[in-house]
Design a protein around this motif. Structure first.
Motif, PDB file in Angstrom:
ATOM      1  N   ALA A  28       6.269  21.399 -18.206  1.00 56.05           N
ATOM      2  CA  ALA A  28       7.202  21.918 -17.211  1.00 56.05           C
ATOM      3  C   ALA A  28       6.508  21.910 -15.860  1.00 56.05           C
ATOM      4  O   ALA A  28       5.325  22.276 -15.755  1.00 56.05           O
ATOM      5  CB  ALA A  28       7.648  23.331 -17.582  1.00 56.05           C
ATOM      6  N   LEU A  29       7.233  21.483 -14.816  1.00 62.04           N
ATOM      7  CA  LEU A  29       6.615  21.323 -13.500  1.00 62.04           C
ATOM      8  C   LEU A  29       7.583  21.801 -12.441  1.00 62.04           C
ATOM      9  O   LEU A  29       8.807  21.532 -12.508  1.00 62.04           O
ATOM     10  CB  LEU A  29       6.242  19.861 -13.267  1.00 62.04           C
ATOM     11  CG  LEU A  29       5.569  19.493 -11.939  1.00 62.04           C
ATOM     12  CD1 LEU A  29       4.569  18.372 -12.156  1.00 62.04           C
ATOM     13  CD2 LEU A  29       6.608  19.049 -10.897  1.00 62.04           C
ATOM     14  N   ASN A  30       7.074  22.473 -11.453  1.00 61.90           N
ATOM     15  CA  ASN A  30       7.872  22.913 -10.328  1.00 61.90           C
ATOM     16  C   ASN A  30       7.082  22.688  -9.061  1.00 61.90           C
ATOM     17  O   ASN A  30       6.063  23.334  -8.829  1.00 61.90           O
ATOM     18  CB  ASN A  30       8.240  24.397 -10.469  1.00 61.90           C
ATOM     19  CG  ASN A  30       9.155  24.854  -9.338  1.00 61.90           C
ATOM     20  OD1 ASN A  30       8.743  24.975  -8.191  1.00 61.90           O
ATOM     21  ND2 ASN A  30      10.404  25.129  -9.677  1.00 61.90           N
ATOM     22  N   LEU A  31       7.545  21.721  -8.259  1.00 57.30           N
ATOM     23  CA  LEU A  31       6.972  21.440  -6.951  1.00 57.30           C
ATOM     24  C   LEU A  31       7.965  21.980  -5.927  1.00 57.30           C
ATOM     25  O   LEU A  31       9.058  21.393  -5.744  1.00 57.30           O
ATOM     26  CB  LEU A  31       6.750  19.942  -6.780  1.00 57.30           C
ATOM     27  CG  LEU A  31       5.991  19.494  -5.533  1.00 57.30           C
ATOM     28  CD1 LEU A  31       4.601  20.119  -5.481  1.00 57.30           C
ATOM     29  CD2 LEU A  31       5.904  17.982  -5.483  1.00 57.30           C
ATOM     30  N   LYS A  32       7.662  23.073  -5.343  1.00 56.80           N
ATOM     31  CA  LYS A  32       8.611  23.846  -4.541  1.00 56.80           C
ATOM     32  C   LYS A  32       9.313  22.987  -3.496  1.00 56.80           C
ATOM     33  O   LYS A  32       8.675  22.245  -2.756  1.00 56.80           O
ATOM     34  CB  LYS A  32       7.878  25.014  -3.876  1.00 56.80           C
ATOM     35  CG  LYS A  32       8.799  25.985  -3.154  1.00 56.80           C
ATOM     36  CD  LYS A  32       8.001  27.150  -2.593  1.00 56.80           C
ATOM     37  CE  LYS A  32       8.931  28.131  -1.871  1.00 56.80           C
ATOM     38  NZ  LYS A  32       8.172  29.251  -1.301  1.00 56.80           N
ATOM     39  N   ASN A  33      10.637  23.084  -3.508  1.00 52.61           N
ATOM     40  CA  ASN A  33      11.511  22.401  -2.546  1.00 52.61           C
ATOM     41  C   ASN A  33      11.503  20.889  -2.687  1.00 52.61           C
ATOM     42  O   ASN A  33      12.033  20.191  -1.814  1.00 52.61           O
ATOM     43  CB  ASN A  33      11.130  22.764  -1.092  1.00 52.61           C
ATOM     44  CG  ASN A  33      11.283  24.236  -0.816  1.00 52.61           C
ATOM     45  OD1 ASN A  33      12.183  24.883  -1.379  1.00 52.61           O
ATOM     46  ND2 ASN A  33      10.399  24.789   0.022  1.00 52.61           N
ATOM     47  N   ASN A  76      11.851  20.229 -16.383  1.00 54.05           N
ATOM     48  CA  ASN A  76      11.919  21.181 -17.492  1.00 54.05           C
ATOM     49  C   ASN A  76      12.121  20.439 -18.807  1.00 54.05           C
ATOM     50  O   ASN A  76      12.721  19.348 -18.832  1.00 54.05           O
ATOM     51  CB  ASN A  76      13.060  22.187 -17.295  1.00 54.05           C
ATOM     52  CG  ASN A  76      12.818  23.096 -16.100  1.00 54.05           C
ATOM     53  OD1 ASN A  76      11.733  23.623 -15.939  1.00 54.05           O
ATOM     54  ND2 ASN A  76      13.839  23.234 -15.248  1.00 54.05           N
ATOM     55  N   GLU A  79      11.487  19.491  -9.737  1.00 56.77           N
ATOM     56  CA  GLU A  79      11.445  20.429 -10.841  1.00 56.77           C
ATOM     57  C   GLU A  79      11.702  19.670 -12.142  1.00 56.77           C
ATOM     58  O   GLU A  79      12.678  18.923 -12.243  1.00 56.77           O
ATOM     59  CB  GLU A  79      12.484  21.532 -10.667  1.00 56.77           C
ATOM     60  CG  GLU A  79      12.414  22.584 -11.766  1.00 56.77           C
ATOM     61  CD  GLU A  79      13.368  23.744 -11.515  1.00 56.77           C
ATOM     62  OE1 GLU A  79      13.571  24.535 -12.471  1.00 56.77           O
ATOM     63  OE2 GLU A  79      13.897  23.853 -10.384  1.00 56.77           O
ATOM     64  N   GLN A 102       3.684  24.745  -2.734  1.00 51.75           N
ATOM     65  CA  GLN A 102       3.404  25.426  -3.992  1.00 51.75           C
ATOM     66  C   GLN A 102       3.677  24.494  -5.173  1.00 51.75           C
ATOM     67  O   GLN A 102       4.652  23.744  -5.165  1.00 51.75           O
ATOM     68  CB  GLN A 102       4.278  26.679  -4.093  1.00 51.75           C
ATOM     69  CG  GLN A 102       4.109  27.470  -5.379  1.00 51.75           C
ATOM     70  CD  GLN A 102       4.964  28.729  -5.356  1.00 51.75           C
ATOM     71  OE1 GLN A 102       4.727  29.629  -4.551  1.00 51.75           O
ATOM     72  NE2 GLN A 102       5.964  28.771  -6.223  1.00 51.75           N
ATOM     73  N   LEU A 103       2.742  24.554  -6.155  1.00 50.74           N
ATOM     74  CA  LEU A 103       2.892  23.754  -7.372  1.00 50.74           C
ATOM     75  C   LEU A 103       2.651  24.639  -8.591  1.00 50.74           C
ATOM     76  O   LEU A 103       1.648  25.348  -8.673  1.00 50.74           O
ATOM     77  CB  LEU A 103       1.893  22.592  -7.403  1.00 50.74           C
ATOM     78  CG  LEU A 103       1.803  21.804  -8.727  1.00 50.74           C
ATOM     79  CD1 LEU A 103       3.128  21.090  -9.014  1.00 50.74           C
ATOM     80  CD2 LEU A 103       0.654  20.807  -8.690  1.00 50.74           C
TER      81      LEU A 103
END
Length: 433
Positions: free
Chosen positions: A293-298, A303, A301, A99-100
């Motif tokens: 802001a970016l969140n690459l699951k696991n 912010n 991250e 997930q991205l």
């Protein structure tokens, strides 16, 4: 049956409603209710929106974007982990990344664009002023068209009245000649001549009625009145027109003509467009700012990743290509200036011609007034001679035609004075004032 007849009569009366309409009321309706006037006002509104749209280019551009993506079988090799003392990376289990989520905000404020924004605003404002004066010119032309129809309707209605009176006299003459022919006082040929003239007058009357109906319909359609309305022109307009009303000169016209003023503003807009084209020779400078802001699951991250700076862009091909655009803009500006010069000369000619026509119409009216008196006296003398056997039927009928023509000429000339005066006002740019 009686009720049906009354209803039909009432409906016909409504369909043929007569309306007393002053010239000022007709002009007011034409310049506010007609389709052409509505279109002119719409063009003004459109040009105003164009100005507002161009002015928006001065303000900063703020964009927000976000993404959500599902990943399949992603392999993550991170270089950010802790290394062992010998420099090798520790063995770690690869995280499951499927997930991205990405969010961004960017801000750009134009600082310098070769003066193109400023000149585009100025050009759009000039085009708006041109649209305003063009709308005024359109309404002045509508007013002139209304006056021409109004005057022509008055002429046609006067023709019907005068011809009807003449037809009554002609029909009475036929009755008298019929009785005289039966008593052997005149030859049958003279009776046939009077009957033929009466028939010709009847045909002329029907033609005049047709003209009234046609012109009335055109005027009603222009003014957006109820279909079937019969307009009755104001008699006072043509009476007051007989007084001297002064003259105008070409300088007044050049200062007052809306079409010339509109063309002058278009000329200024085209000259400003030359500067817009020349602005492509300069680079563009913008102030930039943003947030991400970016969140690459696991795996990763990020912010509060804020950025700011300056952006510079320059199209090198404009050095070679933009010269043609500048030449095109200059050529258009030259065309507009030449059109304004041509219109200036045309206005001078129109004012001079309108002044001459107005003067001529006044002189003609005086001549036609004398002609009415002369034709009436001539008919009286010929009629006396005919009654005493000193003149023939041809002379009597010819004198009658001349008398009718003189009366028609006088009525038309009176209306022509009013029309030529308003044409002079129109040529001078002061008609709607």
């Amino acid at each position: 049956l009686l009720g049906m007849l009354l209803m039909l009569g009432f409906a016909e009366g409504r369909a043929q409603e007569k309306k007393q309409l002053t010239l000022s009321e007709a002009i007011s309706l034409a310049t506010t209710q007609s389709n052409q006037a509505t279109l002119a006002d719409t063009k003004i509104a459109t040009s105003q929106f164009e100005v507002q749209t161009v002015k928006n280019n001065r303000y900063p551009s703020l964009k927000l974007s976000g993404q959500f993506q599902r990943l399949t079988g992603a392999e993550i090799n991170s270089k950010l982990g802790n290394s062992t003392p010998d420099g090798s990376e520790p063995a770690t289990a690869s995280p499951k990344v499927d997930q991205l989520i990405l969010g961004q905000a960017s801000l750009a404020l134009p600082v310098f664009s070769g003066f193109k924004i400023k000149n585009n605003i100025k050009a759009s404002e000039n085009r708006h002023r041109a649209a305003v004066f063009n709308a005024k010119s359109t309404k002045e032309q509508l007013a002139m068209n209304t006056i021409v129809l109004y005057v022509n309707l008055y002429k046609a209605q006067q023709s019907v009245v005068l011809i009807q009176d003449n037809l009554k006299a002609s029909q009475q003459r036929v009755k008298d000649f019929t009785a005289m022919e039966e008593n052997g006082l005149i030859a049958r040929n003279d009776l046939l001549k009077s009957q033929l003239q009466s028939s010709n007058i009847q045909l002329t009357l029907e033609e005049a009625k047709k003209n009234v109906s046609t012109i009335n319909y055109q005027l009603v359609n222009l003014l957006k009145l109820n279909e079937g309305t019969q307009i009755v022109p104001e008699e006072g307009v043509f009476q007051n027109s007989l007084a001297e009303r002064g003259s105008f000169n070409e300088n007044d016209a050049l200062a007052s003509r809306s079409d010339l003023e509109s063309l002058k503003w278009m000329q200024q807009a085209s000259e400003t467009n030359v500067k817009v084209a020349e602005g492509n020779y300069y680079p563009s400078v913008n102030l930039l700012g943003g947030y991400a802001a970016l969140n690459l699951k696991n795996a990763l991250e990020v912010n509060n990743a804020m950025n700011f700076g300056v952006g510079v862009s320059y199209d090198l091909s404009s050095i070679f290509k933009n010269g043609k655009d500048v030449k095109l803009a200059r050529s258009i500006a030259s065309e507009t200036k030449q059109s304004a010069d041509i219109l200036t000369d045309q206005i001078k000619i129109e004012v001079q011609e309108a002044q001459e026509n107005y003067t001529l119409s006044q002189k003609q009216y005086k001549v036609y007034q004398e002609a009415v008196t002369q034709a009436g006296e001539n008919y009286r003398i010929v009629k006396d001679k005919y009654d005493n056997g000193l003149s023939d039927t041809n002379d009597l009928l010819e004198a009658d035609v001349q008398d009718l023509q003189a009366k028609l000429n006088e009525a038309f000339s009176k209306a022509d004075i009013a029309q030529s005066y308003y044409e002079l006002l129109h040529a001078s740019g002061k008609l709607t004032d």
